[in-house]
Scaffold this motif. Structure first.
Motif, PDB file in Angstrom:
ATOM      1  N   PHE A  68       0.797  -1.221   0.000  1.00 46.18           N
ATOM      2  CA  PHE A  68       0.000   0.000   0.000  1.00 46.18           C
ATOM      3  C   PHE A  68       0.834   1.278   0.000  1.00 46.18           C
ATOM      4  N   ARG A  69       2.127   1.159  -0.149  1.00 48.05           N
ATOM      5  CA  ARG A  69       2.992   2.337  -0.118  1.00 48.05           C
ATOM      6  C   ARG A  69       2.594   3.331  -1.217  1.00 48.05           C
ATOM      7  N   ASN A  70       2.340   4.564  -0.816  1.00 45.09           N
ATOM      8  CA  ASN A  70       2.005   5.661  -1.736  1.00 45.09           C
ATOM      9  C   ASN A  70       0.732   5.400  -2.550  1.00 45.09           C
ATOM     10  N   LYS A  71      -0.201   4.623  -2.002  1.00 39.79           N
ATOM     11  CA  LYS A  71      -1.458   4.331  -2.696  1.00 39.79           C
ATOM     12  C   LYS A  71      -2.594   5.162  -2.114  1.00 39.79           C
ATOM     13  N   ARG A  72      -3.494   5.608  -3.005  1.00 35.06           N
ATOM     14  CA  ARG A  72      -4.732   6.277  -2.586  1.00 35.06           C
ATOM     15  C   ARG A  72      -5.870   5.277  -2.707  1.00 35.06           C
ATOM     16  N   ALA A  73      -6.790   5.333  -1.735  1.00 36.75           N
ATOM     17  CA  ALA A  73      -7.873   4.353  -1.744  1.00 36.75           C
ATOM     18  C   ALA A  73      -9.190   4.989  -1.331  1.00 36.75           C
ATOM     19  N   ILE A  74     -10.254   4.318  -1.714  1.00 35.96           N
ATOM     20  CA  ILE A  74     -11.595   4.737  -1.339  1.00 35.96           C
ATOM     21  C   ILE A  74     -12.423   3.494  -1.071  1.00 35.96           C
ATOM     22  N   GLU A  75     -13.284   3.563  -0.070  1.00 29.30           N
ATOM     23  CA  GLU A  75     -14.210   2.462   0.184  1.00 29.30           C
ATOM     24  C   GLU A  75     -15.616   2.907  -0.174  1.00 29.30           C
ATOM     25  N   ALA A  83     -13.983  -2.653   6.962  1.00 27.61           N
ATOM     26  CA  ALA A  83     -12.937  -2.869   5.967  1.00 27.61           C
ATOM     27  C   ALA A  83     -12.015  -1.662   5.857  1.00 27.61           C
ATOM     28  N   GLY A  84     -12.584  -0.476   5.811  1.00 29.56           N
ATOM     29  CA  GLY A  84     -11.765   0.724   5.686  1.00 29.56           C
ATOM     30  C   GLY A  84     -10.788   0.878   6.835  1.00 29.56           C
ATOM     31  N   MET A  85     -11.261   0.654   8.057  1.00 30.47           N
ATOM     32  CA  MET A  85     -10.380   0.752   9.214  1.00 30.47           C
ATOM     33  C   MET A  85      -9.321  -0.343   9.197  1.00 30.47           C
ATOM     34  N   ILE A  95      -6.868   6.903   2.729  1.00 25.89           N
ATOM     35  CA  ILE A  95      -8.131   6.251   2.398  1.00 25.89           C
ATOM     36  C   ILE A  95      -9.295   7.114   2.860  1.00 25.89           C
ATOM     37  N   VAL A  96     -10.345   7.150   2.055  1.00 27.02           N
ATOM     38  CA  VAL A  96     -11.572   7.855   2.416  1.00 27.02           C
ATOM     39  C   VAL A  96     -12.719   6.850   2.399  1.00 27.02           C
ATOM     40  N   LEU A  97     -13.527   6.874   3.447  1.00 22.58           N
ATOM     41  CA  LEU A  97     -14.645   5.952   3.602  1.00 22.58           C
ATOM     42  C   LEU A  97     -15.929   6.668   3.198  1.00 22.58           C
ATOM     43  N   THR A 124     -13.973  10.762   5.743  1.00 18.03           N
ATOM     44  CA  THR A 124     -15.254  10.231   5.277  1.00 18.03           C
ATOM     45  C   THR A 124     -15.864  11.198   4.272  1.00 18.03           C
ATOM     46  N   SER A 125     -16.773  10.685   3.471  1.00 21.13           N
ATOM     47  CA  SER A 125     -17.486  11.540   2.527  1.00 21.13           C
ATOM     48  C   SER A 125     -18.805  10.880   2.153  1.00 21.13           C
ATOM     49  N   VAL A 126     -19.837  11.700   2.048  1.00 23.70           N
ATOM     50  CA  VAL A 126     -21.123  11.206   1.546  1.00 23.70           C
ATOM     51  C   VAL A 126     -20.991  10.950   0.056  1.00 23.70           C
ATOM     52  N   LEU A 127     -21.411   9.776  -0.380  1.00 25.02           N
ATOM     53  CA  LEU A 127     -21.333   9.449  -1.799  1.00 25.02           C
ATOM     54  C   LEU A 127     -22.524   8.606  -2.226  1.00 25.02           C
ATOM     55  N   TYR A 128     -23.270   9.155  -3.166  1.00 22.99           N
ATOM     56  CA  TYR A 128     -24.293   8.395  -3.875  1.00 22.99           C
ATOM     57  C   TYR A 128     -23.693   8.024  -5.232  1.00 22.99           C
ATOM     58  N   TRP A 129     -23.745   6.755  -5.578  1.00 25.80           N
ATOM     59  CA  TRP A 129     -22.984   6.249  -6.722  1.00 25.80           C
ATOM     60  C   TRP A 129     -23.357   6.894  -8.051  1.00 25.80           C
TER      61      TRP A 129
END
Length: 231
Positions: A68-75, A83-85, A95-97, A124-129
């Protein structure tokens, strides 16, 4: 793992760090329950995520995937945040959940509940797909998209696959914890996924021994390479 009514789920991750996840099974929103696939995917990563440096890299088939070095992620559909934690504790620091607005209270409660273990408050962020403005505001693409137990309503499948396609980079991966919840949603999901992604199913023997439930699977999705023809 079957549905459990236990109000608190314990998840041991990353060398005996203990996550404590509070769920509300009486809620009207499925995101306030800790679903099995979030645990299965987390413990799969826990089994194979390489230490740094890793003397056994040659025998670990997931060294590159889970470095995961230098990786950006989103759940997507983070729910209670298991999973995010877990992935954060395994080294996925950026990472943003995300989830829908009604689930944010449960998600933030669990992040606060585990702050002593996490040592920080995760983003965290609100996300509707189907909300392109929200997707753009997250500044994609991401190297890793995490999603667990997100395929259960046929009407949302197209939105989900579309969001995954927009969020993951061309050379990134979607790590998917999966269990069939609806035959109709399942059929449509894999049809649409097959148009966008190459699909790799993790052998069941590669899951964590204590979290290798018969009905759950882990998939690795990678964008199909686009062919550019000369004019």
């Amino acid at each position: 793992m079957k549905f459990t009514e236990s109000p608190v789920i314990q998840l041991t991750i990353a060398n005996n760090k203990q996550l404590s996840l509070q769920q509300d099974n009486a809620s009207l929103h499925v995101g306030t329950t800790v679903w099995p696939c979030s645990l299965v995917l987390s413990k799969f990563a826990d089994r194979w995520a390489p230490p740094q440096p890793n003397p056994n890299a040659s025998i670990n088939p997931y060294t590159d995937l889970l470095n995961f070095r230098n990786k950006r992620a989103i759940e997507l559909g983070a729910g209670c945040g298991a999973a995010g934690m877990a992935f954060y504790l395994l080294g996925l620091n950026d990472i943003v959940l995300t989830d829908i607005a009604p689930v944010m209270t449960a998600l933030k409660h669990n992040l606060k509940r585990n702050k002593q273990v996490l040592k920080k408050t995760l983003k965290t962020s609100v996300l509707y797909w189907n909300n392109d403005d929200q997707i753009r505001s997250l500044n994609p693409p991401f190297d890793i998209v995490i999603a667990t137990d997100v395929v259960y309503i046929e009407e949302s499948v197209c939105q989900l696959v579309g969001a995954m396609e927009k969020l993951v980079s061309d050379d990134g991966v979607v790590l998917l914890g999966y269990q069939v919840r609806s035959p109709e949603a399942d059929k449509l999901f894999w049809e649409l996924c097959g148009e966008v992604f190459g699909i790799e199913k993790v052998p069941h023997g590669h899951l964590h021994l204590d979290y290798a439930y018969e009905e759950t699977d882990v998939y690795i999705l990678r964008k199909k390479k686009k062919i550019h023809c000369k004019s």
